[in-house]
Structure formats: C-alpha cells, structure tokens
Enzyme design. Structure first.
Site, PDB file in Angstrom:
ATOM      1  N   ARG A  19     106.913 122.950  19.838  1.00 11.73           N
ATOM      2  CA  ARG A  19     105.933 123.376  20.843  1.00 11.73           C
ATOM      3  C   ARG A  19     106.605 123.851  22.134  1.00 11.73           C
ATOM      4  O   ARG A  19     106.243 124.913  22.659  1.00 11.73           O
ATOM      5  CB  ARG A  19     104.937 122.239  21.110  1.00 11.73           C
ATOM      6  CG  ARG A  19     103.985 122.004  19.939  1.00 11.73           C
ATOM      7  CD  ARG A  19     103.070 120.819  20.215  1.00 11.73           C
ATOM      8  NE  ARG A  19     103.831 119.587  20.346  1.00 11.73           N
ATOM      9  CZ  ARG A  19     103.323 118.434  20.803  1.00 11.73           C
ATOM     10  NH1 ARG A  19     102.061 118.389  21.213  1.00 11.73           N
ATOM     11  NH2 ARG A  19     104.067 117.354  20.869  1.00 11.73           N
ATOM     12  N   ASN A  37      99.878 120.878  17.535  1.00 11.48           N
ATOM     13  CA  ASN A  37     100.157 120.531  16.148  1.00 11.48           C
ATOM     14  C   ASN A  37      99.127 119.532  15.644  1.00 11.48           C
ATOM     15  O   ASN A  37      98.400 118.906  16.409  1.00 11.48           O
ATOM     16  CB  ASN A  37     101.586 120.006  15.962  1.00 11.48           C
ATOM     17  CG  ASN A  37     101.885 118.763  16.774  1.00 11.48           C
ATOM     18  OD1 ASN A  37     101.013 117.947  17.044  1.00 11.48           O
ATOM     19  ND2 ASN A  37     103.137 118.601  17.162  1.00 11.48           N
TER      20      ASN A  37
END
EC number: 6.2.-.-
Length: 710
Positions: A19, A37
C-alpha cells in the site's frame, strides 16, 4: 477523457509494503483514488486521464516491493466520483478468504546501511528489519499476518518503533517483525559471559571451534572453512565423510559465477548457489572432497552479516536423516555432540525453513526465500499432495493456487515424519481448509503413502514419474497436452512393479492419462538399498543383463553373481540414475557411495575432453566406455554424450512438439548441455522454479489431484 478504474491484485501483497508503494507511485501522477487490502487481495481505485491511469498501473507493477509477488490483476471500470487526493484506506474483512503468506528474505540494503551507521539506533543490531526484508514465514503462527499472530508478539514495541510502524511514509510501516535494541530480541552465547556475543563468537571460530548458531529458520553448524582441522572434525562428529558442505562467505571470490548466478546470490532469497571453484579457491580440502564445485551463499540476516567475516562452513544443524533443529531447547539437547558453543537468541521460530539451493541456475531445493510462494493451479477442490520419500515437500492446492511447503527432508526417520505432520497441520490451519483429496506416490512402502492412508481423507495414488512430468508443466503454467517428457532419476515405483527412472512418458491432451512410450533397457538391482550404496553391485547386474565384459573383485562378488545366475532377490530397473551409478563403478570413479548421487556427481566431474559417442544403442555405448585403451575422463565424457544422443532420439520418436526433461538426472549439467543440442528445434521445458528432483514432486501430485477431481 476522465476514467476511474479499479485494479484488484492477487498474490503475496499483504505485509510487504504494497500500500505505501502504491501511494508513493500515485504521487508521481496526476490522479486521485484509494488503495487498501482485504483478506484476499489489494484493491486500487485510480481516477484521472486514461493515459495517466494506465501509466500509473504500469509503474505499480514494474516497481514492486521486494517481497511482493503478483499472480493476477483484474480491472473494472467504475463511475467517476468527486475527490481531491489519493489515500490509503482501512483494511476490509472478507469472510472465508485467506491472504497468501510471504517468504523470508535477506536483509535489504537500507537495513544494512542502518546497521553500518554508528549514528543509527540500529547500529550493529542483529535483528534489524523493515517492510522490505527479514523474517515472514518462519515467525507466522496464523493469518492474517499481524504482529499478535507472530512470534514477535512477546516483544512490545517501544515508542520509536511504534512511530515507524504507524507512519505510512516510513519503510517500516506495518513491518510486523519491527524492533530495535530497546525492545527487541536478545542474543547470547550459552554459558559464556561476554559483552559482545558476535565478537566472542568470531573469536571462538578463529580458535577452531564449532558453533551452533540460531538463524532465521533454524540452526546452522558453523566453523572456519579455512581450517582443515575444524572442518574435518565437523565431518567426524556428523558422521558425514564425503557430502560437500555449503559455505557462507562475505564475498564471491571462491567460485566462478556467471552474472545470472551473481544476481541469484544477491536476490532477496539469497540461496546457496553451487558453481565451479575459482582459480583463487583456497578452502580446506574437507569442504568439498572429490569435487570441483562449491556451494556458496551470502550472509542473509543481520546476525550473519555481523558474524561472517571470513568463509564459514554453514551446514544444517540436525542429526543425519532428521529435520532441522529450530528451538533453543532442541538444539542444546540434540546438537551438543556436534557443537562446542551455542549462539542463541529469543526470537522464536514457528515454521523451520532450510536454505534454498541452486545448481548454477537450476533449483535443487526450494525453501527459504521461495516457500510458500504459490504456483497458479487450475481446477477446484482442496487437494493435499504429500510428496515423496526423499527431499520431501508437500503441496496444498486451494482456490486457484498451489502452496508448496518448505523443504522437509528425507522421511525415513520418526523425527522427519513428526515434522511433516506438524508442517501439514500448520499449513491447513493458516489456510482454514481441509482436504477433499490426498494425493500420494504409488509406492506402497513410502512413509507419505502410509500417512495418506491413515489420514481419513480420500486417497489418490499417482505414479512417480507422471507426477514429475506434471510438476514440470505446472511450474511453467502449462496445463494442456499432448506433452512428451523424459523422466530420468534414480528410483520411482512403476505401474508394472519394477523400478522406473529412464522413461519417455507421453501425456494426453487433457493430461489425465499417460503412455510409457519408451524406457531404458532394464537391468537388475542386486541387494536393494545396498546396491545404491555400493554401485559395483549395479555394475555387475548391468554387465550380466547386457552381456558386457566387466567384472569386479569384492568379498561379496561371488554372492552377487550367484544371485544373478539364479535370479534370486533381483529387482528390475530402467533407472538412468542407477545406470550412471553403475558406469561410475565400472570406470573406477566411485564404487562406494556415502551420500546420494555421489557416484554420478563424481562421474560428471571427471568427464573431460572432446571425445563423442558413435553408439546407436545402449549396449554399444557401454562397450565404448569399457574400452581400457581410452583414458577414463574421455570415456566419462563419451558416456554423457552418448546418453544424450540416445535419450533425445527416443524423445523425438514420439513426434510430439512440446517436450520436457525432469527428474533428478536433469540436474546433471553436462547431460543437459548435450540434450539441449540434440533437441534443437523442439520446444523444450526445463526446471527453473520447481526442483527437477523429488523436491518438486508434490506440485505435480497436486495437479494430478486437480485433474482427477475435474
């Protein structure tokens, strides 16, 4: 044109800095959106001009974090929304889904720089790590991969580590193993009071002592690789007279590496790479007796980086035939007769993992740094494939991927069988699944076959070499036939009850069936496992079956010849591996083996010169190599060439355009060099990701199970 697109990335994308990576890439483009996620994948929404969104997607995939491994990307168009920036959003839970487990990898350059800087608070800290490196699989007790479910849970983060852990712009953001000298694990030498355990350990190694060192996935036994007395003593203590030792060294001057091999050595996995000894090789003779190759690895943890200031023998900390020791208590108990001192720490290992090994660029053992990275797998149903008896791994096919375990080893001991059972339980627990089918080898006496039969699940036995062929296909993501595969190894239980190992199998278009299109002419094994340890027995059996002018004088020769003449206690084999053993004995290269494949390895080592074979059949090839007027190195070279010519001819006779080579003999570099030349013009699959030997067998078994379930 303004667009908004969602990208869903499936693979090892959790706990690897994915990320922050996406957010940093997004900052380089005029786009808005979000990244987050869930339990299965990473989801990204990107909004902007079409060209910018596509450039962003390409940049995300081309510059992945070192631990990330993307299996698939799906794209969906979404409605345009009003927003002003790109953000990281909170994780989402998806019931029943499981993320993929990242492997352990070597210390990254940034962490090495931290350790080398006297001004850094992690200066010379032996457990330095970040999102891009360090322990993963070995410390995970359960999923999702969060610190409370790892063995780091007993080390509460100090305020400084907590600040790094919660800062999306920091490379230690969500690095579950994060720690520092103020809050992390402790290192010590058992029974030795010293201020710096690393300096004390180096002093002990310099004095010729043998140390048991707790590393990333278990224990190594270390000694000074320049000290012949120390290396020979380690051999004596381990009762390992001939098998070569691996060497951990801070530089690469001991072997002649290609650029590709150097890249492999320095990759995040940092495997052992076996390559020819260099002109400057100067290690103790007992490191690799009788060979011209040496297995080299670079230090791959902060602890090893600090400790290894010279070449050190670094062999697995275990008893012969047993799995790796990985707890302090176990090591102190079981390795006390091997080691003079123990360098220990208190970061627990939950999943033991051996070092990965490559022979030049071919995988021999797929373990640390690679396991349990998944392979794509077609079909449905949860299939547990339990592998073979030697070099065991198991494989769990679940959803659309297959997870191949770390190396477990030979299954002949109770300790190995317990380790297998524990590892299977851990994998099933982490993936929250139970098998619909258990696949095992066709051999009725394998420990893994017995495990499958008592598991309580439906069992599907698969022929050994068919599984090898499927493993090769699965490792390439090829799931259609027809496919003609040369399966060459030492031992595999055949469908006719004989020992196979030199076969051409032709797999059908749907891969669900195979024909044994050709096999090496059979010869008898006299004495079972003793014949493997004493290749002269194989040589006498070969000479008897193929009417060859060879004899061997031994106290038990008469008994062997009597068994041959009366056909008592014989097992017929078509194994190329056993043929190599027999030829090695016939040429006087190796008549007694102390470790697996010794005879074949030494035969390959002595093969030199330009002499080639003109044989048109296998008996005439053996008559060529029994010509005493020709020096042994030339005859060994002629044998390798003749094998390749005859094997390639049998493979070409199938007239199948897609062919492959698999099995332990595919690790013979000289044989493969000749085979590639003889198979020019065909599409030839070789092993690059899954081992050609039995370490890759479970992957093929898993595919067989999926095909059977279809």
């Amino acid at each position: 044109m303004l667009v908004r697109r969602e990208f869903r990335l499936r693979g090892v994308v959790q706990g690897v800095g994915f990320r922050p990576h996406v957010a940093q890439v997004a900052a380089r483009f005029p786009i808005t959106g979000l990244c987050g996620n869930d339990d299965r994948e990473v989801f990204i929404e990107a909004q902007g001009k079409l060209v910018d969104v596509e450039r962003f997607r390409t940049a995300v995939l081309e510059g992945l974090p070192p631990l990330a491994h993307v299996l698939s990307v799906t794209t969906t168009d979404l409605p345009i929304i009003s927003e002003t920036r790109f953000t990281i959003v909170a994780s989402r839970r998806v019931a029943g889904e499981r993320t993929l487990i990242p492997p352990d990898v070597a210390t990254c350059p940034d962490c090495l720089a931290d350790m080398a800087s006297p001004d850094n608070r992690r200066y010379r800290y032996p457990f330095t790590t970040c999102t891009n490196c360090g322990p993963r699989l070995t410390i995970i007790a359960d999923l999702p991969y969060d610190r409370p479910l790892t063995t780091m849970k007993k080390f509460p983060m100090c305020p400084e580590c907590e600040a790094e852990y919660t800062n999306p712009a920091d490379r230690r953001y969500h690095a579950q193993p994060i720690s520092c000298p103020n809050c992390g694990p402790t290192l010590w030498i058992e029974g030795v009071d010293c201020e710096d355990p690393i300096l004390e350990a180096q002093s002990l190694l310099s004095a010729g002592h043998i140390l048991a060192v707790k590393g990333l996935g278990g224990f190594h036994l270390l000694c000074d690789a320049w000290n012949e007395e120390a290396v020979a003593e380690l051999r004596r203590r381990k009762a390992r007279p001939g098998k070569p030792f691996a060497v951990m060294t801070p530089d690469l001057s001991l072997a002649s590496f290609t650029p590709q091999q150097v890249e492999l050595l320095k990759s995040p996995a940092h495997p052992i790479v076996i390559a020819p000894m260099s002109a400057t090789y100067d290690l103790a003779p007992s490191v690799a007796p009788g060979l011209s190759d040496v297995g080299i690895m670079l230090p791959y943890t902060p602890l090893h980086t600090l400790l290894v200031d010279r070449p050190l023998v670094a062999t697995s900390g275990n008893l012969s035939g047993e799995p790796l020791c990985y707890t302090n208590e176990e090591a102190l108990s079981r390795l006390s007769k091997f080691a003079d001192y123990f360098l220990l720490h208190d970061r627990d290992i939950h999943v033991p993992v051996e070092d990965s090994v490559f022979l030049e660029s071919m995988p021999v053992r797929r373990s640390r740094g690679y396991a349990p990275l998944p392979f794509p797998m077609p079909g449905s149903g949860t299939v547990l494939a339990v592998g073979g008896e030697l070099k065991n791994t198991f494989c769990l096919a679940h959803d659309d991927v297959a997870h191949v375990s770390a190396h477990i080893g030979d299954m002949g001991s109770l300790a190995s069988q317990k380790a297998f059972d524990r590892s299977v339980s851990q994998m099933l627990t982490m993936q929250r699944c139970t098998p619909d089918l258990v696949v095992c080898d066709l051999h009725p006496n394998y420990a893994t076959t017995a495990w499958a039969e008592r598991s309580g699940y439906p069992v599907f036995p698969v022929q050994h070499h068919y599984a090898h062929a499927l493993s090769l296909l699965a490792s390439h993501g090829r799931f259609e036939g027809p496919f003609a595969c040369l399966t060459i190894d030492g031992t595999g239980y055949g469908t006719d009850g004989t020992v196979w190992g030199g076969e051409v199998l032709v797999l059908s278009g749907d891969l669900r069936t195979f024909d044994r299109a050709w096999h090496l002419p059979v010869f008898p094994i006299v004495g079972g496992d003793r014949a493997v340890r004493q290749p002269w027995r194989l040589a006498l059996g070969l000479a008897h079956a193929w009417d060859l002018p060879f004899d061997y004088d031994h106290a038990e020769s008469a008994q062997v010849k009597l068994q041959l003449s009366r056909e008592i206690g014989l097992v017929q084999t078509s194994s190329l591996g056993r043929l190599f053993d027999a030829v090695s004995a016939m040429l006087g290269v190796c008549v007694e083996q102390t470790y697996e494949a010794q005879a074949a390895m030494e035969l390959e080592r002595v093969a030199t010169g330009s002499l080639r074979s003109t044989a048109t059949d296998w008996r005439s090839l053996l008559l060529e190599i029994l010509d005493d007027a020709v020096p042994v190195p030339d005859r060994a070279m002629r044998f390798h060439h003749g094998c390749a010519v005859l094997l390639a001819r049998s493979l070409r006779a199938t007239e199948v355009p897609l062919v492959g080579v698999t099995g332990g003999c595919a690790l013979n570099r000289l044989l493969m060099q000749f085979l590639r030349a003889e198979l020019a013009g065909l599409e030839v699959l070789e092993h690059h990701t899954a081992p050609a030997n039995d370490g890759g067998l479970s992957l093929g078994q898993a595919l067989a199970g999926r095909l059977f379930e279809a």
